[in-house]
Scaffold this motif. Structure first.
Motif, PDB file in Angstrom:
ATOM      1  N   PHE A 245       0.837  -1.204   0.000  1.00  0.00           N
ATOM      2  CA  PHE A 245       0.000   0.000   0.000  1.00  0.00           C
ATOM      3  C   PHE A 245       0.871   1.253   0.000  1.00  0.00           C
ATOM      4  N   CYS A 246       1.849   1.298   0.904  1.00  0.00           N
ATOM      5  CA  CYS A 246       2.723   2.470   0.989  1.00  0.00           C
ATOM      6  C   CYS A 246       3.495   2.685  -0.313  1.00  0.00           C
ATOM      7  N   ALA A 247       4.016   1.619  -0.880  1.00  0.00           N
ATOM      8  CA  ALA A 247       4.763   1.735  -2.134  1.00  0.00           C
ATOM      9  C   ALA A 247       3.875   2.283  -3.250  1.00  0.00           C
TER      10      ALA A 247
ATOM     11  N   TYR B 189       6.572   3.880  -5.366  1.00  0.00           N
ATOM     12  CA  TYR B 189       7.725   2.988  -5.295  1.00  0.00           C
ATOM     13  C   TYR B 189       7.342   1.604  -5.770  1.00  0.00           C
ATOM     14  N   GLU B 190       8.351   0.860  -6.142  1.00  0.00           N
ATOM     15  CA  GLU B 190       8.181  -0.555  -6.441  1.00  0.00           C
ATOM     16  C   GLU B 190       9.017  -1.306  -5.417  1.00  0.00           C
TER      17      GLU B 190
END
Length: 119
Positions: free
Chosen positions: A80-82, A87-88
């Motif tokens: 979720f944060c990525a 981000y990956e």
């Protein structure tokens, strides 16, 4: 067999998935707040996972929950944060993760030693 949720609309959804993966609210609450009795700790966790409730997890508690879930094979919080931050991520094997953390700590200590020598 429980199917993994691949998409979470909110961080609270991701955290709830992480709690379930890590053993459920009672087990997670006991790990987060060992000094509290089971009923109080579980109620506190449920409140923290409710977006309408004032009490939330502090950053350290969030990391602990993510770590508990990761140890159970769940990456919902990190995914979720990525996604939200662009981000990956690629989960590392536990041994590789420890190896990299140890190397980063060693490099930080060497940098600190060099800084002290330069003073």
């Amino acid at each position: 067999m429980q199917q993994t949720v691949l998409w979470h609309d909110t961080i609270f959804d991701a955290l709830s998935t992480a709690v379930q993966a890590a053993g459920g609210p009672k087990k997670v609450a006991a790990a987060l707040w060992p000094a509290l009795d089971s009923t109080s700790a579980t109620a506190r966790l449920r409140g923290c996972l409710n977006p309408d409730h004032a009490q939330k997890l502090c950053p350290q508690e969030l990391l602990m929950l993510a770590r508990l879930a990761r140890n159970a094979g769940d990456h919902s919080v990190m995914n979720f944060c990525a996604r939200e931050l662009g981000y990956e991520i690629i989960p590392l094997a536990a041994e590789e993760s420890k190896k990299r953390a140890k190397k980063a700590r060693r490099m930080a200590l060497l940098d600190e030693l060099k800084r002290l020598e330069d003073e």
